[in-house]
Design an enzyme around this catalytic site. Structure first.
Site, PDB file in Angstrom:
ATOM      1  N   SER A 182       0.839  -1.202   0.000  1.00 12.55           N
ATOM      2  CA  SER A 182       0.000   0.000   0.000  1.00 12.55           C
ATOM      3  C   SER A 182       0.870   1.246   0.000  1.00 12.55           C
ATOM      4  O   SER A 182       1.806   1.367   0.786  1.00 12.55           O
ATOM      5  CB  SER A 182      -0.885   0.038   1.252  1.00 12.55           C
ATOM      6  OG  SER A 182      -1.644  -1.129   1.351  1.00 12.55           O
ATOM      7  N   HIS A 209      -4.580  -3.111  -3.803  1.00 18.85           N
ATOM      8  CA  HIS A 209      -3.557  -4.019  -4.321  1.00 18.85           C
ATOM      9  C   HIS A 209      -3.996  -4.507  -5.695  1.00 18.85           C
ATOM     10  O   HIS A 209      -5.044  -5.120  -5.835  1.00 18.85           O
ATOM     11  CB  HIS A 209      -3.342  -5.205  -3.377  1.00 18.85           C
ATOM     12  CG  HIS A 209      -2.849  -4.818  -2.020  1.00 18.85           C
ATOM     13  ND1 HIS A 209      -1.521  -4.819  -1.684  1.00 18.85           N
ATOM     14  CD2 HIS A 209      -3.507  -4.390  -0.938  1.00 18.85           C
ATOM     15  CE1 HIS A 209      -1.381  -4.411  -0.441  1.00 18.85           C
ATOM     16  NE2 HIS A 209      -2.577  -4.151   0.046  1.00 18.85           N
ATOM     17  N   HIS A 255      -1.733 -11.866   1.419  1.00 11.08           N
ATOM     18  CA  HIS A 255      -1.426 -11.772   2.849  1.00 11.08           C
ATOM     19  C   HIS A 255      -1.936 -13.013   3.568  1.00 11.08           C
ATOM     20  O   HIS A 255      -2.939 -13.604   3.171  1.00 11.08           O
ATOM     21  CB  HIS A 255      -2.113 -10.549   3.456  1.00 11.08           C
ATOM     22  CG  HIS A 255      -1.718  -9.253   2.827  1.00 11.08           C
ATOM     23  ND1 HIS A 255      -2.270  -8.798   1.651  1.00 11.08           N
ATOM     24  CD2 HIS A 255      -0.817  -8.317   3.211  1.00 11.08           C
ATOM     25  CE1 HIS A 255      -1.732  -7.636   1.337  1.00 11.08           C
ATOM     26  NE2 HIS A 255      -0.836  -7.311   2.254  1.00 11.08           N
ATOM     27  N   TYR A 258      -3.549 -13.129   6.238  1.00 10.78           N
ATOM     28  CA  TYR A 258      -4.895 -12.943   6.793  1.00 10.78           C
ATOM     29  C   TYR A 258      -6.008 -13.168   5.765  1.00 10.78           C
ATOM     30  O   TYR A 258      -7.175 -13.232   6.123  1.00 10.78           O
ATOM     31  CB  TYR A 258      -5.039 -11.551   7.434  1.00 10.78           C
ATOM     32  CG  TYR A 258      -4.846 -10.376   6.489  1.00 10.78           C
ATOM     33  CD1 TYR A 258      -5.816 -10.059   5.530  1.00 10.78           C
ATOM     34  CD2 TYR A 258      -3.702  -9.595   6.555  1.00 10.78           C
ATOM     35  CE1 TYR A 258      -5.640  -8.989   4.661  1.00 10.78           C
ATOM     36  CE2 TYR A 258      -3.517  -8.528   5.691  1.00 10.78           C
ATOM     37  CZ  TYR A 258      -4.491  -8.226   4.749  1.00 10.78           C
ATOM     38  OH  TYR A 258      -4.306  -7.184   3.893  1.00 10.78           O
ATOM     39  N   GLU A 259      -5.646 -13.298   4.476  1.00 11.27           N
ATOM     40  CA  GLU A 259      -6.695 -13.488   3.466  1.00 11.27           C
ATOM     41  C   GLU A 259      -7.237 -14.914   3.490  1.00 11.27           C
ATOM     42  O   GLU A 259      -8.431 -15.130   3.315  1.00 11.27           O
ATOM     43  CB  GLU A 259      -6.164 -13.137   2.074  1.00 11.27           C
ATOM     44  CG  GLU A 259      -5.878 -11.646   1.929  1.00 11.27           C
ATOM     45  CD  GLU A 259      -5.239 -11.313   0.590  1.00 11.27           C
ATOM     46  OE1 GLU A 259      -5.893 -11.544  -0.439  1.00 11.27           O
ATOM     47  OE2 GLU A 259      -4.097 -10.822   0.573  1.00 11.27           O
ATOM     48  N   ALA A 296       3.099  -0.942   3.974  1.00 12.49           N
ATOM     49  CA  ALA A 296       2.621   0.127   4.848  1.00 12.49           C
ATOM     50  C   ALA A 296       2.676  -0.425   6.265  1.00 12.49           C
ATOM     51  O   ALA A 296       2.424  -1.612   6.482  1.00 12.49           O
ATOM     52  CB  ALA A 296       1.194   0.513   4.482  1.00 12.49           C
ATOM     53  N   MET A 299       1.328  -6.178   8.441  1.00 12.13           N
ATOM     54  CA  MET A 299       0.706  -7.493   8.243  1.00 12.13           C
ATOM     55  C   MET A 299       1.267  -8.246   7.040  1.00 12.13           C
ATOM     56  O   MET A 299       0.588  -9.099   6.463  1.00 12.13           O
ATOM     57  CB  MET A 299      -0.813  -7.314   8.074  1.00 12.13           C
ATOM     58  CG  MET A 299      -1.476  -6.589   9.241  1.00 12.13           C
ATOM     59  SD  MET A 299      -3.227  -6.326   8.934  1.00 12.13           S
ATOM     60  CE  MET A 299      -3.621  -5.129  10.231  1.00 12.13           C
ATOM     61  N   SER A 300       2.491  -7.945   6.655  1.00  9.90           N
ATOM     62  CA  SER A 300       3.021  -8.584   5.432  1.00  9.90           C
ATOM     63  C   SER A 300       4.526  -8.790   5.529  1.00  9.90           C
ATOM     64  O   SER A 300       5.099  -8.823   6.618  1.00  9.90           O
ATOM     65  CB  SER A 300       2.698  -7.691   4.223  1.00  9.90           C
ATOM     66  OG  SER A 300       3.438  -6.482   4.283  1.00  9.90           O
ATOM     67  N   ASN A 343       0.713   5.472  10.185  1.00 13.13           N
ATOM     68  CA  ASN A 343       0.065   5.838  11.454  1.00 13.13           C
ATOM     69  C   ASN A 343       0.969   5.469  12.616  1.00 13.13           C
ATOM     70  O   ASN A 343       1.911   4.686  12.456  1.00 13.13           O
ATOM     71  CB  ASN A 343      -1.262   5.076  11.599  1.00 13.13           C
ATOM     72  CG  ASN A 343      -1.077   3.566  11.506  1.00 13.13           C
ATOM     73  OD1 ASN A 343      -1.017   3.019  10.399  1.00 13.13           O
ATOM     74  ND2 ASN A 343      -0.945   2.916  12.634  1.00 13.13           N
ATOM     75  N   HIS A 380      -8.582   0.684   7.391  1.00 10.96           N
ATOM     76  CA  HIS A 380      -7.875   0.443   6.126  1.00 10.96           C
ATOM     77  C   HIS A 380      -7.951   1.690   5.251  1.00 10.96           C
ATOM     78  O   HIS A 380      -6.974   2.055   4.580  1.00 10.96           O
ATOM     79  CB  HIS A 380      -8.482  -0.769   5.406  1.00 10.96           C
ATOM     80  CG  HIS A 380      -7.672  -1.208   4.221  1.00 10.96           C
ATOM     81  ND1 HIS A 380      -6.335  -1.535   4.307  1.00 10.96           N
ATOM     82  CD2 HIS A 380      -8.014  -1.356   2.916  1.00 10.96           C
ATOM     83  CE1 HIS A 380      -5.886  -1.864   3.103  1.00 10.96           C
ATOM     84  NE2 HIS A 380      -6.877  -1.759   2.247  1.00 10.96           N
TER      85      HIS A 380
END
Ligand code: HPA
Length: 267
Positions: free
Chosen positions: A24, A55, A77, A79-80, A107, A202-203, A226, A238
């Site tokens: 991102s 993405h 990812h 989490y997908e 990100a 997360m990646s 952030n 998100h």
């Protein structure tokens, strides 16, 4: 047709040396490509069908300066689907096409009050918080990958040098992989700070493990969108991540393009 043959057929004159994964906020890197060819992931067997807004799911082949590159716009990812080996086949294919280096971007949330949103952070190391590995199920002694200097010290020095020449501030620190997709709790953020992490996202970590297993050198950069949960009054979402990423996208991509264009071939 095998995926590698599809790519060779579509970009017959380009032998990529560096694979770049865009997270991102890094999408405008592709504006810097010349002689670009795009292949949507659905045309490439074994590539993920990227599902997260922001993405793209496109493999780009082209040049950054004189550097022939393959740019993966969109990653899978953990989490997908719960699986963490979604990028195994794309990285294997790019290695077989001739890539010697993987440059990753993402990100991330900052865990340091002195590293505000819009900062860029070079990864010096990571913490695999979920303790998940994309190498589970692989055999042979190569699976016991040495993770010391997983983020190549010479490439990091190169990135610092390019940033300095541009007058860009580049932080450097430890990235903690949180599985997601939910953001962290404030208690988790306090724990991560105590554990020595500087950023959380997360990646990236599964791909670094895969790349080291393949013998690729790795460089990785975080765009800070952030401060970690509980460190500021802002509400994380998100949409907020994407909005922040959009704001800094041009400067981040310019730096990345310059860094990648001048990476040397390993001896
Ligand atoms: N936590 C996890 N992943 C993220 C964050 C965060 O605060 N910001 C961007 N990606």
């Amino acid at each position: 047709m095998k995926t590698i043959d599809t790519i060779r057929q579509r970009a017959p004159h380009l032998q990529p040396r560096i694979a770049v994964v865009l997270g991102s906020g890094w999408g405008s890197l592709t504006d810097h490509l010349t002689n670009a060819i795009q292949i949507p992931y659905p045309e490439l067997a074994g590539f993920p069908q990227a599902g997260v807004a922001g993405h793209g799911g496109i493999l780009w082949l082209g040049n950054l300066g004189a550097q022939p590159v393959a740019v993966l716009s969109g990653r899978q990812h953990g989490y997908e689907t719960g699986a963490v080996d979604g990028m195994a086949e794309p990285l294997r294919v790019l290695k077989n096409l001739g890539c010697h280096t993987l440059v990753q971007t993402n990100a991330a949330g900052s865990l340091r009050p002195d590293m505000p949103p819009q900062s860029l952070m070079l990864l010096s190391d990571h913490i695999n918080l979920p303790q998940r590995s994309p190498l589970v199920g692989s055999t042979g002694s190569e699976r016991f990958v040495n993770m010391v200097d997983a983020y190549d010290p010479a490439l990091r020095a190169h990135a610092r040098q390019v940033a300095q020449a541009q007058g860009a501030t580049l932080f450097e620190g430890v990235y903690a992989w949180a599985f997601g997709p939910q953001f962290e709790t404030p208690a988790e953020i306090r724990m991560l700070r105590l554990q020595g992490a500087d950023a959380v996202g997360m990646s990236t970590v599964p791909e670094t493990i895969l790349a080291r297993h393949l013998g690729l050198r790795v460089l990785a950069l975080s765009f800070i969108t952030n401060l970690g949960a509980g460190m500021s009054p802002e509400k994380l979402s998100h949409a907020h991540t994407l909005q922040q990423a959009q704001l800094g996208s041009l400067a981040a991509s310019r730096l990345l393009a310059d860094i990648v264009a001048s990476i040397d071939t390993p001896s």
